[in-house]
Write a protein that holds these residues in place. Structure first.
Motif, PDB file in Angstrom:
ATOM      1  N   ALA A   1     -45.228 -76.506   9.949  1.00 35.15           N
ATOM      2  CA  ALA A   1     -45.470 -75.825  11.183  1.00 35.15           C
ATOM      3  C   ALA A   1     -46.281 -76.737  12.029  1.00 35.15           C
ATOM      4  O   ALA A   1     -46.107 -76.629  13.275  1.00 35.15           O
ATOM      5  CB  ALA A   1     -46.432 -74.566  10.737  1.00 35.15           C
ATOM      6  N   LEU A   2     -47.253 -77.442  11.488  1.00 32.85           N
ATOM      7  CA  LEU A   2     -48.078 -78.271  12.408  1.00 32.85           C
ATOM      8  C   LEU A   2     -47.242 -79.421  13.146  1.00 32.85           C
ATOM      9  O   LEU A   2     -47.400 -79.752  14.212  1.00 32.85           O
ATOM     10  CB  LEU A   2     -49.138 -79.099  11.656  1.00 32.85           C
ATOM     11  CG  LEU A   2     -49.946 -79.818  12.279  1.00 32.85           C
ATOM     12  CD1 LEU A   2     -50.879 -79.254  13.441  1.00 32.85           C
ATOM     13  CD2 LEU A   2     -51.019 -80.525  11.304  1.00 32.85           C
ATOM     14  N   LEU A   3     -46.251 -79.835  12.192  1.00 33.87           N
ATOM     15  CA  LEU A   3     -45.272 -81.006  12.805  1.00 33.87           C
ATOM     16  C   LEU A   3     -44.464 -80.431  13.946  1.00 33.87           C
ATOM     17  O   LEU A   3     -44.318 -81.213  14.975  1.00 33.87           O
ATOM     18  CB  LEU A   3     -44.350 -81.586  11.636  1.00 33.87           C
ATOM     19  CG  LEU A   3     -45.061 -82.493  10.558  1.00 33.87           C
ATOM     20  CD1 LEU A   3     -44.025 -82.571   9.293  1.00 33.87           C
ATOM     21  CD2 LEU A   3     -45.627 -83.710  11.125  1.00 33.87           C
ATOM     22  N   MET A   4     -43.937 -78.997  13.736  1.00 31.24           N
ATOM     23  CA  MET A   4     -43.092 -78.407  14.774  1.00 31.24           C
ATOM     24  C   MET A   4     -43.986 -78.235  15.978  1.00 31.24           C
ATOM     25  O   MET A   4     -43.378 -78.330  17.034  1.00 31.24           O
ATOM     26  CB  MET A   4     -42.508 -77.286  14.189  1.00 31.24           C
ATOM     27  CG  MET A   4     -41.306 -77.502  13.062  1.00 31.24           C
ATOM     28  SD  MET A   4     -40.594 -76.100  12.598  1.00 31.24           S
ATOM     29  CE  MET A   4     -41.336 -75.403  11.419  1.00 31.24           C
ATOM     30  N   LEU A   5     -45.352 -77.851  15.537  1.00 32.43           N
ATOM     31  CA  LEU A   5     -46.267 -77.555  16.967  1.00 32.43           C
ATOM     32  C   LEU A   5     -46.287 -78.935  17.961  1.00 32.43           C
ATOM     33  O   LEU A   5     -46.273 -78.741  18.888  1.00 32.43           O
ATOM     34  CB  LEU A   5     -47.662 -77.130  16.548  1.00 32.43           C
ATOM     35  CG  LEU A   5     -48.488 -76.787  17.645  1.00 32.43           C
ATOM     36  CD1 LEU A   5     -47.887 -75.564  18.358  1.00 32.43           C
ATOM     37  CD2 LEU A   5     -49.698 -76.414  16.846  1.00 32.43           C
TER      38      LEU A   5
ATOM     39  N   VAL B   1     -53.737 -82.217  18.254  1.00 33.56           N
ATOM     40  CA  VAL B   1     -53.245 -81.137  17.838  1.00 33.56           C
ATOM     41  C   VAL B   1     -53.320 -81.540  16.253  1.00 33.56           C
ATOM     42  O   VAL B   1     -53.746 -80.600  15.399  1.00 33.56           O
ATOM     43  CB  VAL B   1     -51.923 -80.662  17.884  1.00 33.56           C
ATOM     44  CG1 VAL B   1     -51.149 -79.758  17.499  1.00 33.56           C
ATOM     45  CG2 VAL B   1     -51.863 -80.100  19.510  1.00 33.56           C
ATOM     46  N   ALA B   2     -52.835 -82.717  15.944  1.00 34.09           N
ATOM     47  CA  ALA B   2     -52.733 -82.861  14.363  1.00 34.09           C
ATOM     48  C   ALA B   2     -54.139 -83.203  13.739  1.00 34.09           C
ATOM     49  O   ALA B   2     -54.457 -82.859  12.788  1.00 34.09           O
ATOM     50  CB  ALA B   2     -52.030 -84.466  14.194  1.00 34.09           C
ATOM     51  N   ALA B   3     -55.093 -83.707  14.785  1.00 35.34           N
ATOM     52  CA  ALA B   3     -56.520 -84.066  14.133  1.00 35.34           C
ATOM     53  C   ALA B   3     -57.108 -82.566  14.093  1.00 35.34           C
ATOM     54  O   ALA B   3     -57.800 -82.146  13.052  1.00 35.34           O
ATOM     55  CB  ALA B   3     -57.327 -84.616  15.142  1.00 35.34           C
TER      56      ALA B   3
ATOM     57  N   ALA C   1     -58.394 -80.932  10.619  1.00 34.51           N
ATOM     58  CA  ALA C   1     -59.853 -80.513  10.375  1.00 34.51           C
ATOM     59  C   ALA C   1     -59.851 -79.089   9.975  1.00 34.51           C
ATOM     60  O   ALA C   1     -60.911 -78.575   9.254  1.00 34.51           O
ATOM     61  CB  ALA C   1     -60.425 -80.638  11.776  1.00 34.51           C
ATOM     62  N   ALA C   2     -58.706 -78.221  10.364  1.00 37.90           N
ATOM     63  CA  ALA C   2     -58.659 -77.074   9.547  1.00 37.90           C
ATOM     64  C   ALA C   2     -58.025 -76.675   8.330  1.00 37.90           C
ATOM     65  O   ALA C   2     -58.014 -75.623   7.804  1.00 37.90           O
ATOM     66  CB  ALA C   2     -57.584 -76.046  10.881  1.00 37.90           C
TER      67      ALA C   2
END
Length: 136
Positions: free
Chosen positions: A113-117, A35-37, A41-42
Motif C-alpha cells: 500500500a505504501l509503495l502504491m501510495l 511519504v516513504a520515511a 516511521a509509522a
C-alpha cells in the motif's frame, strides 16, 4: 480580414516544458521520500523480498521515471495533434500499470500500500504540472 492558424505544436515552449518537468520531478522525488520515511516511521516495513528499500531509492526512481515522462511530453508536444490530452491519457494508464508490480511484490500488505501510495503521490504532482505546459 486575415486569420492566423496556430497549431498545438507551435504553442508549446520546450524550454518551459522541460523546466517545469524537471522541477516537478524534484518536488515529486522529495514527496515520495517523505511519504516513504513517514510510513517507515509509522512502523511500515520497507522490505521487499527480504531486502530493505532505502528511502533515497524512492526519490531516485521517482526522478528517473518522472524524467521519462518529460521526454514523453516533449515527444507528444512535437508529434501529437492534442499533446495535453495524449499525455494525460498515456500517463494515467502508465500510472495504473505501475501499480501492478506493487500488488504482485513479495512484501507485506502495508508495504504494498505504501509503495502504491508513492506512485500516486508522484503522479499527482508530475502529471498536472507537465500537462499545464502542453498545448490543449
Amino acid at each position: 480580414m486575415t486569420t492566423t492558424a496556430t497549431t498545438s505544436r507551435a504553442t508549446t515552449s520546450y524550454a518551459a516544458l522541460i523546466g517545469t518537468g524537471v522541477a516537478a520531478a524534484a518536488v515529486a522525488s522529495a514527496a515520495t521520500m517523505a511519504v516513504a520515511a513517514a510510513g517507515h516511521a509509522a512502523g511500515i516495513s520497507l522490505d521487499m523480498a527480504g531486502a530493505p528499500i532505502p528511502v533515497a531509492g524512492f526519490g531516485t526512481l521517482t526522478a528517473l521515471f518522472s524524467l521519462v515522462g518529460v521526454v514523453l511530453a516533449v515527444t507528444l508536444a512535437r508529434f501529437a495533434g492534442r499533446p495535453r490530452r495524449a499525455f494525460v491519457r498515456t500517463t494515467v494508464v502508465l500510472t495504473v500499470l505501475s501499480l501492478v508490480p506493487d500488488v504482485l511484490a513479495d512484501a507485506a500488505p502495508a508495504t504494498k500500500a505504501l509503495l502504491m501510495l508513492t506512485h500516486l503521490v508522484a503522479a499527482a504532482i508530475v502529471i498536472p504540472a507537465v500537462a499545464r505546459r502542453l498545448a490543449a
